[in-house]
Design an enzyme around this catalytic site. Structure first.
Site, mmCIF file in Angstrom:
data_model
loop_
_atom_site.group_PDB
_atom_site.id
_atom_site.type_symbol
_atom_site.label_atom_id
_atom_site.label_comp_id
_atom_site.label_asym_id
_atom_site.label_seq_id
_atom_site.Cartn_x
_atom_site.Cartn_y
_atom_site.Cartn_z
ATOM 1 N N THR A 13 0.800 -1.151 -0.057
ATOM 2 C CA THR A 13 -0.180 0.073 0.052
ATOM 3 C C THR A 13 0.722 1.204 0.118
ATOM 4 O O THR A 13 0.575 2.358 -0.681
ATOM 5 C CB THR A 13 -0.803 -0.087 1.174
ATOM 6 O OG1 THR A 13 -0.287 -0.044 2.366
ATOM 7 C CG2 THR A 13 -1.960 -1.101 1.396
ATOM 8 N N ASN A 14 2.011 1.283 0.629
ATOM 9 C CA ASN A 14 2.900 2.486 0.758
ATOM 10 C C ASN A 14 3.526 2.531 -0.909
ATOM 11 O O ASN A 14 3.780 3.577 -1.175
ATOM 12 C CB ASN A 14 4.079 2.094 1.507
ATOM 13 C CG ASN A 14 3.739 2.800 3.055
ATOM 14 O OD1 ASN A 14 3.392 3.999 3.288
ATOM 15 N ND2 ASN A 14 3.309 1.778 3.938
ATOM 16 N N MET A 91 10.728 -6.219 4.624
ATOM 17 C CA MET A 91 10.707 -6.729 5.830
ATOM 18 C C MET A 91 12.298 -7.387 6.324
ATOM 19 O O MET A 91 12.128 -8.282 7.146
ATOM 20 C CB MET A 91 9.737 -7.695 6.028
ATOM 21 C CG MET A 91 8.204 -7.140 5.937
ATOM 22 S SD MET A 91 8.319 -5.637 7.265
ATOM 23 C CE MET A 91 6.491 -5.529 6.831
ATOM 24 N N ILE A 93 16.360 -6.846 7.144
ATOM 25 C CA ILE A 93 17.309 -5.648 7.461
ATOM 26 C C ILE A 93 18.500 -5.847 6.737
ATOM 27 O O ILE A 93 18.966 -6.747 6.657
ATOM 28 C CB ILE A 93 17.840 -5.706 9.135
ATOM 29 C CG1 ILE A 93 16.381 -5.524 9.948
ATOM 30 C CG2 ILE A 93 18.783 -4.911 9.448
ATOM 31 C CD1 ILE A 93 16.769 -5.627 11.541
ATOM 32 N N HIS A 110 8.516 3.497 9.139
ATOM 33 C CA HIS A 110 8.547 2.734 10.239
ATOM 34 C C HIS A 110 7.210 3.179 10.865
ATOM 35 O O HIS A 110 6.821 4.079 10.860
ATOM 36 C CB HIS A 110 9.612 2.702 11.072
ATOM 37 C CG HIS A 110 9.397 1.648 12.241
ATOM 38 N ND1 HIS A 110 9.681 0.367 12.067
ATOM 39 C CD2 HIS A 110 8.911 2.054 13.598
ATOM 40 C CE1 HIS A 110 9.119 -0.219 13.121
ATOM 41 N NE2 HIS A 110 8.978 0.896 14.217
HETATM 42 C C1 GAR Z 1 3.617 -0.483 6.697
HETATM 43 O O1 GAR Z 1 2.870 -0.333 7.758
HETATM 44 C C2 GAR Z 1 4.998 -0.214 6.996
HETATM 45 O O2 GAR Z 1 5.296 0.868 7.807
HETATM 46 C C3 GAR Z 1 5.440 -1.485 7.814
HETATM 47 O O3 GAR Z 1 4.898 -2.520 7.267
HETATM 48 C C4 GAR Z 1 3.682 -2.096 6.512
HETATM 49 C C5 GAR Z 1 3.752 -2.379 5.011
HETATM 50 O O4 GAR Z 1 2.494 -2.415 4.411
HETATM 51 N N1 GAR Z 1 7.108 -1.659 7.882
HETATM 52 C C6 GAR Z 1 7.693 -2.157 8.671
HETATM 53 O O5 GAR Z 1 7.059 -2.535 9.797
HETATM 54 C C7 GAR Z 1 9.016 -2.080 8.380
HETATM 55 N N2 GAR Z 1 10.006 -2.130 9.706
HETATM 56 P P1 GAR Z 1 2.469 -2.109 2.737
HETATM 57 O O6 GAR Z 1 3.122 -3.288 2.296
HETATM 58 O O7 GAR Z 1 1.039 -2.018 2.623
HETATM 59 O O8 GAR Z 1 3.198 -0.816 2.502
#
Ligand code: GAR
Length: 208
Positions: A13-14, A91, A93, A110
């Site tokens: 989604t990001n 996900m 590091i 984050h």
């Molecule tokens: C998001 O909330 C992002 O901030 C988080 O995972 C989700 C991914 O959503 N990231 C972390 O926790 C990294 N440490 P998305 O795939 O829909 O963008």
């Protein structure tokens, strides 16, 4: 035009927020030129393909450790001639071979107010579970540069939301994504692409 390479691991989604922001002109001075996923078959890849963005899959599980995996990512970033690397729900590091080669050129989002609820083991829904367990009354998200320590690089932007009594991790996650992540990540990317982020004494400041 800066070349933006986005690293993903899931729903994306990001990534979608970045794609939409590029299309609507919110991101100035940059273009998403490649999306790299650490997992095959994730929806983020479909989102990129739907928008005609080239994709690569570099599966984390095919590499024995973070170092060898990071070296494969580094090769790909170099091949793509990335000016900016965005971790959008990535996900894994990254080892210092990547963070040192791309100092102040990697941005992460984050889903908490760093330095709370961050570091190794804090990712995705787990972050919101821990925030609710603690009983915090506000939470939010942080967009920051990536250095060799997990979630410890210079903070670019932060935004908050209220935590409500009946929140579940999924409800809180959604509120933070909608109100903070999907807005601040594209904003930070645009600022970077216009050279509007200044580093001074290890801290990031938005130039007026
Ligand atoms: C998001 O909330 C992002 O901030 C988080 O995972 C989700 C991914 O959503 N990231 C972390 O926790 C990294 N440490 P998305 O795939 O829909 O963008």
């Amino acid at each position: 035009m800066k070349k933006i390479v986005v690293l993903v691991s899931g729903g994306g989604t990001n990534l979608q927020a970045l794609i939409d922001a590029e299309k609507s002109g919110i991101i100035k001075g940059g273009k998403i030129t490649c999306v790299i996923s650490s997992k095959p078959g994730v929806y983020a890849l479909e989102r990129a393909e739907n928008s005609g963005i080239p994709t690569r899959v570099i599966p984390r599980r095919e590499y024995p450790d973070s170092k060898t995996y990071s070296m494969a990512i580094l090769d790909a970033l170099n091949e793509e001639k990335a000016d900016l690397v965005v971790l959008a729900g990535f996900m894994t590091i990254l080892d210092k071979c990547v963070t040192k080669a791309y100092t102040y050129k990697i941005i992460n989002v984050h889903p908490a107010l760093i330095p709370s609820f961050c570091g190794e083991g804090f990712y995705g829904l787990k972050v919101h579970e821990k925030a609710l367990d603690y009983g915090v009354k506000v939470s939010g998200a942080t967009v920051h540069f990536v250095n060799e320590e997990a979630d410890a690089g210079a903070i670019i932007l932060q935004g908050t939301v209220d935590v409500k009594r009946d929140d579940t991790p999924a409800i809180l996650q959604r509120r933070i994504m909608e109100n903070v992540e999907w807005k601040l990540l594209p904003k930070a990317v645009s600022l970077f692409c216009q050279d509007k982020i200044e580093i001074s004494d290890g801290k990031a400041y938005v130039k007026e």
